[in-house]
Design an enzyme around this catalytic site. Sequence first.
Site, PDB file in Angstrom:
ATOM      1  N   ASP A  96     -10.105 -59.136 -75.874  1.00 11.32           N
ATOM      2  CA  ASP A  96      -8.811 -59.498 -75.556  1.00 11.32           C
ATOM      3  C   ASP A  96      -8.009 -58.232 -75.963  1.00 11.32           C
ATOM      4  OD1 ASP A  96      -6.542 -60.979 -74.947  1.00 11.32           O
ATOM      5  OD2 ASP A  96      -6.670 -62.051 -76.473  1.00 11.32           O
ATOM      6  N   PHE A 100      -2.327 -62.427 -75.789  1.00  7.29           N
ATOM      7  CA  PHE A 100      -1.876 -63.930 -76.231  1.00  7.29           C
ATOM      8  C   PHE A 100      -1.141 -63.773 -77.491  1.00  7.29           C
ATOM      9  CE2 PHE A 100      -2.827 -67.850 -78.199  1.00  7.29           C
ATOM     10  CZ  PHE A 100      -2.228 -68.937 -77.175  1.00  7.29           C
ATOM     11  N   ASP A 280     -13.616 -67.952 -70.791  1.00  6.70           N
ATOM     12  CA  ASP A 280     -13.858 -68.238 -72.325  1.00  6.70           C
ATOM     13  C   ASP A 280     -12.945 -69.169 -72.775  1.00  6.70           C
ATOM     14  OD1 ASP A 280     -11.349 -66.902 -74.152  1.00  6.70           O
ATOM     15  OD2 ASP A 280     -11.340 -66.302 -71.849  1.00  6.70           O
ATOM     16  N   CYS A 334     -30.921 -83.531 -75.077  1.00  7.07           N
ATOM     17  CA  CYS A 334     -30.449 -82.038 -75.284  1.00  7.07           C
ATOM     18  C   CYS A 334     -31.510 -81.268 -75.918  1.00  7.07           C
ATOM     19  CB  CYS A 334     -29.033 -82.234 -76.176  1.00  7.07           C
ATOM     20  SG  CYS A 334     -28.505 -80.868 -76.392  1.00  7.07           S
ATOM     21  N   CYS A 336     -30.807 -78.652 -77.373  1.00  4.98           N
ATOM     22  CA  CYS A 336     -30.371 -77.614 -78.430  1.00  4.98           C
ATOM     23  C   CYS A 336     -31.281 -77.758 -79.891  1.00  4.98           C
ATOM     24  CB  CYS A 336     -29.083 -77.734 -78.608  1.00  4.98           C
ATOM     25  SG  CYS A 336     -28.409 -79.032 -79.564  1.00  4.98           S
ATOM     26  N   CYS A 339     -30.170 -81.081 -81.664  1.00  2.00           N
ATOM     27  CA  CYS A 339     -30.587 -82.416 -81.292  1.00  2.00           C
ATOM     28  C   CYS A 339     -31.944 -82.679 -81.422  1.00  2.00           C
ATOM     29  CB  CYS A 339     -30.049 -82.430 -79.610  1.00  2.00           C
ATOM     30  SG  CYS A 339     -28.361 -82.808 -79.560  1.00  2.00           S
ATOM     31  N   HIS A 365     -24.605 -77.123 -80.843  1.00  2.00           N
ATOM     32  CA  HIS A 365     -24.768 -78.113 -79.937  1.00  2.00           C
ATOM     33  C   HIS A 365     -23.723 -77.973 -78.977  1.00  2.00           C
ATOM     34  CE1 HIS A 365     -24.826 -82.095 -77.851  1.00  2.00           C
ATOM     35  NE2 HIS A 365     -23.811 -82.143 -77.833  1.00  2.00           N
TER      36      HIS A 365
END
Length: 385
Positions: A96, A100, A280, A334, A336, A339, A365
């Site tokens: 970036d 911002f 993003d 899930c 991941c 999980c 997760h």
Amino acid sequence: MQNIFQTEFIKQHATLPARIMKMITPHGEVITPAFMPVGTRAVLNYLTPTDLVQNGTQIILGGNTYHMLCAPGMEIIEAVGGMHKFMDWHKPMLTDSGGFQVLSLSKNGNICKLKEDGAHFKHPLTGKIVDLTPASSIQTQKIIGADIIMAFDECTPEEGGRPAAVAALERTHRWLLASKEAHDKNPYSVYGQKQALFGIIQGGSHRDLREESTQHVLKMDLDGIAIGGEVIGFDMEKTREIIDWIRPMLPENKIRYTMGVGLNPQDLIDVVAKGIDIFDCVAPTRNARHGTLYHGKIIEKDGWIYFEKGLENGRLLIKRGIYAKDTAPILEGCECYTCQHHSRAYLHYLFKTQLMAYCHLACIHNVHVMQMVCTRLREVIDRNN
């Protein structure tokens, strides 16, 4: 790796603007749609590079120009060979420009003074003035060494109405020209790797300004096109509308990037349906750290996918006492690590006792859910073209 930046249109959905693109960068390829987890200060909070790769991350937003100037400083980043080496992240990276912070910090004149040549920040620790101009922003990003760098802009505020949007637009267009001039002098990082420069379309919630800004950005013939402003990602209805305004003007062969989109899994689906390639957001990891875990399932209907919200309107609040003895994973099915190995009861315990392990497991997760949405998006576009 090839020391180039190239983009290739792969295919488009049969009935929607949704598409698959390929980006080739010095640090590898990215197949879109692709979500970029955010490492504002050269770290993805509570996640290692291995965590990111194992959960499907192809590219990250790996450092904010303003924050990197403040700490650790460009002398250190350059001494260690750039941000990729500093973070041990060896896949593509976007940075970036600091635009911002022009929006967020200039609201306090004691911290940031906005002038026509750039923004002048007071260092939060030393009090030293940090000058961020188009030229210094580009040079900083060349030291960071990202594959994709952003033109310096002023993120358009929603406060102030049309006059504020016009002022930010005009300043952004002047800064874009100066950013491109700085980049064109040497389109490589200080480490000799090709960098792509993206311009940012501003204009707030005003159609004519968005169209004017799109024309200006396209005239610069940049490597990619971003859509910015405070409204993008914050107001998804308006975000979708803005994309519809400008999409007919956008070339097929350039990457399209909505900045700050990804508060919820469905947000990714919504912008991809409108023809966006990358996005993003800090929300998945921020939400995780504060006890909010994504819960729902991806369903396919009529050649497209949707994120059907599960418990608690799609956001499981792990602090709630009902999970203290719950042996189920966060999300059934899930894949991941969290999980597959841990229960809601365990995560509830970690959260309530403020143990650091909670943040690591929770962030895994939420990022996994976002990347799984992108995987399913690529699959459904591939099948329906």
